[in-house]
Enzyme design. Structure first.
Site, PDB file in Angstrom:
ATOM      1  N   TYR A   1      27.210   1.187   0.641  1.00 22.50           N
ATOM      2  CA  TYR A   1      27.059   2.503   1.263  1.00 22.50           C
ATOM      3  C   TYR A   1      25.660   3.093   1.095  1.00 22.50           C
ATOM      4  O   TYR A   1      25.300   4.066   1.768  1.00 22.50           O
ATOM      5  CB  TYR A   1      28.101   3.482   0.715  1.00 22.50           C
ATOM      6  CG  TYR A   1      27.983   3.799  -0.761  1.00 22.50           C
ATOM      7  CD1 TYR A   1      27.033   4.697  -1.234  1.00 22.50           C
ATOM      8  CD2 TYR A   1      28.844   3.199  -1.682  1.00 22.50           C
ATOM      9  CE1 TYR A   1      26.926   4.987  -2.574  1.00 22.50           C
ATOM     10  CE2 TYR A   1      28.740   3.487  -3.034  1.00 22.50           C
ATOM     11  CZ  TYR A   1      27.790   4.378  -3.481  1.00 22.50           C
ATOM     12  OH  TYR A   1      27.692   4.665  -4.807  1.00 22.50           O
TER      13      TYR A   1
ATOM     14  N   HIS B   1       5.665  -5.810  -0.304  1.00 25.43           N
ATOM     15  CA  HIS B   1       5.830  -7.217   0.076  1.00 25.43           C
ATOM     16  C   HIS B   1       6.972  -7.812  -0.742  1.00 25.43           C
ATOM     17  O   HIS B   1       6.890  -8.948  -1.218  1.00 25.43           O
ATOM     18  CB  HIS B   1       4.540  -7.995  -0.173  1.00 25.43           C
ATOM     19  CG  HIS B   1       3.450  -7.711   0.805  1.00 25.43           C
ATOM     20  ND1 HIS B   1       2.257  -8.403   0.801  1.00 25.43           N
ATOM     21  CD2 HIS B   1       3.357  -6.810   1.814  1.00 25.43           C
ATOM     22  CE1 HIS B   1       1.479  -7.939   1.772  1.00 25.43           C
ATOM     23  NE2 HIS B   1       2.126  -6.971   2.399  1.00 25.43           N
TER      24      HIS B   1
ATOM     25  N   HIS C   1       6.976 -10.409   6.363  1.00 25.39           N
ATOM     26  CA  HIS C   1       5.920  -9.541   5.835  1.00 25.39           C
ATOM     27  C   HIS C   1       6.377  -8.694   4.646  1.00 25.39           C
ATOM     28  O   HIS C   1       5.867  -8.850   3.545  1.00 25.39           O
ATOM     29  CB  HIS C   1       5.413  -8.641   6.972  1.00 25.39           C
ATOM     30  CG  HIS C   1       4.182  -7.863   6.636  1.00 25.39           C
ATOM     31  ND1 HIS C   1       3.259  -7.480   7.592  1.00 25.39           N
ATOM     32  CD2 HIS C   1       3.715  -7.361   5.465  1.00 25.39           C
ATOM     33  CE1 HIS C   1       2.276  -6.798   7.008  1.00 25.39           C
ATOM     34  NE2 HIS C   1       2.534  -6.713   5.715  1.00 25.39           N
TER      35      HIS C   1
ATOM     36  N   GLU D   1      -3.662  -1.701   6.393  1.00 29.02           N
ATOM     37  CA  GLU D   1      -2.426  -1.291   7.061  1.00 29.02           C
ATOM     38  C   GLU D   1      -2.415   0.194   7.411  1.00 29.02           C
ATOM     39  O   GLU D   1      -1.359   0.770   7.692  1.00 29.02           O
ATOM     40  CB  GLU D   1      -1.216  -1.610   6.170  1.00 29.02           C
ATOM     41  CG  GLU D   1      -1.022  -3.078   5.863  1.00 29.02           C
ATOM     42  CD  GLU D   1      -0.679  -3.923   7.085  1.00 29.02           C
ATOM     43  OE1 GLU D   1      -0.734  -3.401   8.220  1.00 29.02           O
ATOM     44  OE2 GLU D   1      -0.359  -5.108   6.899  1.00 29.02           O
TER      45      GLU D   1
ATOM     46  N   ASN E   1       0.836  -1.200   0.000  1.00 24.34           N
ATOM     47  CA  ASN E   1       0.000   0.000   0.000  1.00 24.34           C
ATOM     48  C   ASN E   1       0.867   1.245   0.000  1.00 24.34           C
ATOM     49  O   ASN E   1       2.063   1.188   0.315  1.00 24.34           O
ATOM     50  CB  ASN E   1      -0.986   0.008   1.180  1.00 24.34           C
ATOM     51  CG  ASN E   1      -0.506  -0.806   2.351  1.00 24.34           C
ATOM     52  OD1 ASN E   1       0.329  -0.357   3.130  1.00 24.34           O
ATOM     53  ND2 ASN E   1      -1.007  -2.038   2.472  1.00 24.34           N
TER      54      ASN E   1
ATOM     55  N   HIS F   1       4.672   0.816   1.441  1.00 22.26           N
ATOM     56  CA  HIS F   1       4.751  -0.504   2.081  1.00 22.26           C
ATOM     57  C   HIS F   1       4.723  -1.566   0.997  1.00 22.26           C
ATOM     58  O   HIS F   1       3.761  -1.658   0.230  1.00 22.26           O
ATOM     59  CB  HIS F   1       3.584  -0.698   3.045  1.00 22.26           C
ATOM     60  CG  HIS F   1       3.412  -2.112   3.517  1.00 22.26           C
ATOM     61  ND1 HIS F   1       4.470  -2.889   3.950  1.00 22.26           N
ATOM     62  CD2 HIS F   1       2.303  -2.902   3.609  1.00 22.26           C
ATOM     63  CE1 HIS F   1       4.016  -4.085   4.306  1.00 22.26           C
ATOM     64  NE2 HIS F   1       2.707  -4.121   4.100  1.00 22.26           N
TER      65      HIS F   1
ATOM     66  N   TYR G   1      23.880  15.166  -1.287  1.00 19.42           N
ATOM     67  CA  TYR G   1      23.985  14.450  -2.563  1.00 19.42           C
ATOM     68  C   TYR G   1      22.824  14.829  -3.473  1.00 19.42           C
ATOM     69  O   TYR G   1      21.703  15.052  -3.030  1.00 19.42           O
ATOM     70  CB  TYR G   1      23.972  12.948  -2.315  1.00 19.42           C
ATOM     71  CG  TYR G   1      24.052  12.104  -3.564  1.00 19.42           C
ATOM     72  CD1 TYR G   1      25.248  11.918  -4.235  1.00 19.42           C
ATOM     73  CD2 TYR G   1      22.920  11.491  -4.072  1.00 19.42           C
ATOM     74  CE1 TYR G   1      25.346  11.133  -5.376  1.00 19.42           C
ATOM     75  CE2 TYR G   1      22.986  10.704  -5.216  1.00 19.42           C
ATOM     76  CZ  TYR G   1      24.182  10.529  -5.862  1.00 19.42           C
ATOM     77  OH  TYR G   1      24.248   9.762  -6.979  1.00 19.42           O
TER      78      TYR G   1
END
Length: 215
Positions: free
Chosen positions: A115, A96, A156, A76, A31, A94, A209
């Site tokens: 890095y 998976h 998850h 969620e 999501n 989010h 950066y």
């Protein structure tokens, strides 16, 4: 409809579809959300991302109340709202993703194999497991996210945050790549890791950066 809110909702759809195209999710899993003032535009629960239209993206307040939209927000939502309230996020992604989830079965953090980890504020933690959509998962995520811009959720997936949705999505892709890098190297040996001092040095460099694109 407020023009800015409409644009934010369109961006939620665009990033949700990119997650599928980049294989960070399967089907309707994962999501996306972005904050606009005191409101959050977030993907709805269980709807194919290709079918989404702007009115399908729920708008919720920071307490989780639906302000606009007929569809239920993602299950969620507690994780997203916690990221906004406790970690000053501007956007949340989010996933998976396969490699990050696989790593979560083996380790308590993402090893310093590159890095690029400096962009997350240091070692990326693996949050302890809790049932999806639960307050316990939001709490576990919040603890792992402290001082960081991303974490892995055990068994998850991942959560990444940033000021903008494109940047949060960039971090989601980078986190998946870092996990794949470690898993690839660990298959054939004991990967050499960067020191904490080098990560700290790189974090300072990351602060300045990049550049703003020309208009």
């Amino acid at each position: 409809m407020d023009a800015r809110l409409a644009e934010q909702r369109r961006e939620v759809i665009r990033i949700a579809r990119r997650m599928v195209a980049d294989r960070l999710v399967v089907g309707t899993s994962g999501n996306v959300s972005v904050r606009c003032g005191d409101l959050v535009a977030v993907t709805p629960s269980g709807v194919d991302y290709e079918d989404l239209r702007v009115p399908d993206i729920p708008l919720v307040d920071l307490d989780g109340n639906v302000v606009e939209g007929d569809l239920k927000p993602t299950s969620e939502l507690p994780m997203h709202l916690t990221a906004y309230r406790e970690h000053d996020a501007g956007a949340v992604v989010h996933t998976h993703s396969l490699n990050a989830t696989a790593l979560s079965l083996l380790r308590d953090d993402v090893p310093a194999v590159h890095y690029q980890l400096a962009d997350f504020g240091g070692a990326v933690r693996v949050a302890r497991y809790a049932t999806f959509g639960s307050p316990e998962l939001a709490e576990s995520m919040s603890q792992a996210l402290a001082g960081r811009t991303g974490c892995v959720l055990r068994n998850h997936g991942t959560i990444t945050i940033a000021e903008t949705l494109p940047k949060a999505y960039h971090r989601a892709r980078q986190l998946e790549w870092l996990c794949e890098l470690w898993l690839t190297a660990a298959r054939v040996g004991d990967p050499h890791l960067l020191s904490d001092e080098e990560l700290a040095r790189c974090a300072k460099l990351f602060a300045t950066y990049g550049q703003n694109p020309r208009n």
